[in-house]
Motif scaffolding. Sequence first.
Motif, mmCIF file in Angstrom:
data_model
loop_
_atom_site.group_PDB
_atom_site.id
_atom_site.type_symbol
_atom_site.label_atom_id
_atom_site.label_comp_id
_atom_site.label_asym_id
_atom_site.label_seq_id
_atom_site.Cartn_x
_atom_site.Cartn_y
_atom_site.Cartn_z
ATOM 1 N N GLN A 1 61.308 72.730 -2.470
ATOM 2 C CA GLN A 1 62.493 72.176 -1.899
ATOM 3 C C GLN A 1 61.874 71.333 -0.780
ATOM 4 O O GLN A 1 60.709 71.357 -0.385
ATOM 5 C CB GLN A 1 63.118 73.354 -1.097
ATOM 6 N N ILE A 2 62.461 70.180 -0.493
ATOM 7 C CA ILE A 2 61.932 69.231 0.248
ATOM 8 C C ILE A 2 62.587 69.052 1.684
ATOM 9 O O ILE A 2 63.733 69.381 1.984
ATOM 10 C CB ILE A 2 62.101 67.591 -0.150
ATOM 11 N N SER A 3 61.884 68.843 2.907
ATOM 12 C CA SER A 3 62.503 68.943 4.096
ATOM 13 C C SER A 3 63.567 67.755 4.349
ATOM 14 O O SER A 3 63.526 66.805 3.645
ATOM 15 C CB SER A 3 61.082 68.690 5.054
ATOM 16 N N SER B 1 64.355 67.042 7.795
ATOM 17 C CA SER B 1 64.311 66.359 9.260
ATOM 18 C C SER B 1 62.620 66.421 9.314
ATOM 19 O O SER B 1 62.168 67.020 9.234
ATOM 20 C CB SER B 1 65.008 67.043 10.359
ATOM 21 N N TRP B 2 62.310 65.449 10.250
ATOM 22 C CA TRP B 2 60.807 65.025 10.685
ATOM 23 C C TRP B 2 61.029 64.356 12.024
ATOM 24 O O TRP B 2 61.215 63.358 12.093
ATOM 25 C CB TRP B 2 60.093 64.300 9.649
ATOM 26 N N LYS B 3 60.483 65.318 13.034
ATOM 27 C CA LYS B 3 60.517 64.773 14.319
ATOM 28 C C LYS B 3 59.208 64.961 15.169
ATOM 29 O O LYS B 3 58.633 66.053 15.091
ATOM 30 C CB LYS B 3 61.610 65.595 15.179
ATOM 31 N N GLU B 4 58.906 63.768 15.673
ATOM 32 C CA GLU B 4 57.533 63.668 16.171
ATOM 33 C C GLU B 4 57.808 63.810 17.904
ATOM 34 O O GLU B 4 58.553 63.043 18.261
ATOM 35 C CB GLU B 4 56.805 62.517 15.965
ATOM 36 N N GLU B 5 57.262 64.732 18.556
ATOM 37 C CA GLU B 5 57.664 65.175 20.259
ATOM 38 C C GLU B 5 56.122 65.762 20.653
ATOM 39 O O GLU B 5 55.170 65.978 20.124
ATOM 40 C CB GLU B 5 58.732 65.605 20.392
ATOM 41 N N ARG B 6 56.315 66.248 21.903
ATOM 42 C CA ARG B 6 55.317 67.113 22.390
ATOM 43 C C ARG B 6 56.018 68.469 22.814
ATOM 44 O O ARG B 6 57.320 68.398 23.318
ATOM 45 C CB ARG B 6 54.958 66.274 23.720
ATOM 46 N N ASP B 7 55.246 69.314 22.654
ATOM 47 C CA ASP B 7 55.773 70.780 23.004
ATOM 48 C C ASP B 7 55.636 71.102 24.630
ATOM 49 O O ASP B 7 55.256 70.201 25.269
ATOM 50 C CB ASP B 7 54.923 71.814 22.217
ATOM 51 N N GLU B 8 55.830 72.304 24.773
ATOM 52 C CA GLU B 8 55.960 72.470 26.318
ATOM 53 C C GLU B 8 54.372 72.353 27.128
ATOM 54 O O GLU B 8 54.657 72.235 28.214
ATOM 55 C CB GLU B 8 56.290 74.028 26.315
ATOM 56 N N ARG B 9 53.423 72.341 26.240
ATOM 57 C CA ARG B 9 52.218 71.984 26.863
ATOM 58 C C ARG B 9 51.813 70.621 26.961
ATOM 59 O O ARG B 9 50.411 70.334 26.975
ATOM 60 C CB ARG B 9 51.237 73.059 26.197
ATOM 61 N N GLY B 10 52.558 69.693 26.145
ATOM 62 C CA GLY B 10 52.180 68.331 26.270
ATOM 63 C C GLY B 10 51.340 67.968 25.018
ATOM 64 O O GLY B 10 50.933 66.733 24.869
ATOM 65 N N VAL B 11 51.376 68.889 24.132
ATOM 66 C CA VAL B 11 50.537 68.551 22.848
ATOM 67 C C VAL B 11 51.448 67.906 21.772
ATOM 68 O O VAL B 11 52.546 68.261 21.591
ATOM 69 C CB VAL B 11 49.970 69.836 22.164
ATOM 70 N N ALA B 12 50.961 66.883 21.253
ATOM 71 C CA ALA B 12 51.511 66.229 20.218
ATOM 72 C C ALA B 12 51.994 66.926 18.994
ATOM 73 O O ALA B 12 50.726 67.545 18.529
ATOM 74 C CB ALA B 12 51.000 64.699 20.010
ATOM 75 N N VAL B 13 53.253 67.263 18.632
ATOM 76 C CA VAL B 13 53.390 68.045 17.392
ATOM 77 C C VAL B 13 54.295 67.378 16.605
ATOM 78 O O VAL B 13 55.331 66.336 17.012
ATOM 79 C CB VAL B 13 53.843 69.336 17.805
ATOM 80 N N VAL B 14 54.553 67.860 15.178
ATOM 81 C CA VAL B 14 55.745 67.247 14.564
ATOM 82 C C VAL B 14 56.603 68.352 14.121
ATOM 83 O O VAL B 14 56.017 69.576 13.575
ATOM 84 C CB VAL B 14 55.104 66.716 13.117
ATOM 85 N N ARG B 15 57.726 68.356 14.234
ATOM 86 C CA ARG B 15 58.653 69.401 13.888
ATOM 87 C C ARG B 15 59.546 69.272 12.706
ATOM 88 O O ARG B 15 60.507 68.041 12.567
ATOM 89 C CB ARG B 15 59.714 69.914 15.200
ATOM 90 N N ILE B 16 59.429 69.913 11.699
ATOM 91 C CA ILE B 16 60.015 69.883 10.226
ATOM 92 C C ILE B 16 61.071 70.637 10.079
ATOM 93 O O ILE B 16 60.815 71.843 10.261
ATOM 94 C CB ILE B 16 58.669 69.662 9.386
ATOM 95 N N GLY B 17 62.121 70.303 9.669
ATOM 96 C CA GLY B 17 63.423 71.288 9.322
ATOM 97 C C GLY B 17 63.514 71.142 7.733
ATOM 98 O O GLY B 17 63.853 69.932 7.324
ATOM 99 N N PHE B 18 64.056 72.195 7.248
ATOM 100 C CA PHE B 18 64.768 72.157 6.032
ATOM 101 C C PHE B 18 66.350 72.457 5.977
ATOM 102 O O PHE B 18 66.825 72.864 7.115
ATOM 103 C CB PHE B 18 64.119 73.238 5.006
ATOM 104 N N SER B 19 67.035 72.125 5.130
ATOM 105 C CA SER B 19 68.390 71.966 5.200
ATOM 106 C C SER B 19 68.899 73.552 4.884
ATOM 107 O O SER B 19 68.365 74.177 4.059
ATOM 108 C CB SER B 19 69.076 71.308 4.095
ATOM 109 N N GLN B 20 70.023 73.907 5.571
ATOM 110 C CA GLN B 20 70.622 75.080 5.293
ATOM 111 C C GLN B 20 71.059 75.374 4.019
ATOM 112 O O GLN B 20 70.892 76.453 3.167
ATOM 113 C CB GLN B 20 72.030 75.179 6.082
#
Length: 560
Positions: free
Chosen positions: A414-416, A418-437
């Motif tokens: 399965q292919i993801s 969504s792909w979202k680049e942001e910072r977490d609560e500690r200020g660390v740069a992360v990528v949040r990836i989501g798969f569809s329902q």
Amino acid sequence: METLEGAMAMHPSLIDPVPEETARVARAAFRKGTLLMRVRDEIGVLYEDAMFADLYHARGQWAIAPWRLALVTLFQFLENLSDRQAAEAVRSRIDWKYALGLELTDPGFDFSVLCEFRARLLAGGQDQCLLEILLERLGAHGLIKSRGKQRTDSTHVLAAIRTLNRLEFVGETLRAALHALAQAALAWLVQHGRSDWAERYGARVEQYRLPKSLAARQALAEAIGTDGHDLLVALLNEREGFWPDRPLAVERLRLVWIQQFYHDGDSVRWREPADQPPVSGRLHSPYDPEARYAKKRNIGWIGYKVHLTETCDADRPHLITDVQTTAAGLADVAMTATVHSALASRGLLPAIHAVDSGYVNADLLVASRVSYALELLGPALPDSSRQAQAGQGFDLSAFTIDWSERIARCPAGQISQSWKEERDERGVAVVRIGFSQKSCNSCPSRVLCSPFKPGCRANPRRLTILEQPAHEALQARRREQNGELWKTHYACRAGIEGTLSQGIRSFGLRRCRYLGQAKTHLQHVCTAAAMNLVRVDAWLRGQPRARTRQSQVVALLAAA
């Protein structure tokens, strides 16, 4: 005793050889020599007056030669002596006179000179110089390998304070403030003080003097709180500007009263434990406000933490190259970059830096290689996801990340979505990836991926990963650290605990001699330099390194 602003001056002069009579008597008394004599003979005079020129005035009364004071300070920590004992050793020990180049009839100096010399080092920002100069000399003798291996670890350090309960602490804090005011503004204190304060705060607060019942202790605590509040109010209302120039003890009183008491109408009340600031942020002594409480596993302490870095090449002596003293609760990982920067400034960067998992994270794995061209050799923390902890299912390592297409592919294909680049609560740069329902509901492997209840729709899988360089470095380290080749490579870290043990057992590393982090750091630097002298002497004499001790049970089982 002369202060830093006094008229003590230094007049650099050439260092004469050991007086003939001192050398003759010393060699007759110590035919095999001593450590201090061998240091003078093999390495020479470690320090020169010019190295400390910035600490002294150009004009004024002659000072005791700073190079001698530096050596005495080093020898003092080498033998774990007090200032008085060290000054007495200068007067009475033949090997000390030999190493210092003194006549046998030299009367020495007053012990207070050593305290003044340490104060000059701190005021001049040269708290590291005794170790740095020693390392330069040892490096010139070829005893430090360029771009070799080094290792780092830390241990806790107990502050030079008494452990007080809350009632003792607030009483002693108010007593310290009154004592400071009596020295700084006695007339003001006589005018605004109360007659019962002398009786209540005249002597040090001791447990055996305090009331035994809980109600009586509560009443005494609130009486102390009221006294401290009244004193602070009087200082705040002072119209002649006394408050801006308040003694430090008064400022500590103000902070402690904020942390320990609150106002309930016109009354001062004792805070409940749950209403206090976190224990790591509270003051614990009126005399060492920088000492903090911390807990690591089953060890809790009030004080500081020291980080030691040493060389660990098999063909050289193991020498301490860096010392860092921090607040007790500061995480080890926060000091990795600081240690690298300090080593780089001295030209002592290793090619391999072995540490435990507390000093490693993904960003440091990348930054160490890019900024300092060294390998940060230490195990990364394992994946904390539910699947990884259970040892079954699809954890993060099972997913394929296509960075160019900005997608992730699960093991089921399965292919993801969504792909979202942001910072977490500690200020660390992360990528949040989501798969569809939809794809997760129809996936036959959903039981291995997302938690769900029978008859219900599965929650779509979501991943949170670091940016590409950090993510790839972290995953690579997690894969390789389970292999035997990596474990063999990592074996060079073994032995750093022995260094900490030597510092604790032979040099008093774990207990502060002084109050405050700056003075404690100077103690640790001097201790590290003294340990280096012992190790160089053992190396020059061909003494083998001590082996790890084994209990009799382990030895018998190994022999069987």
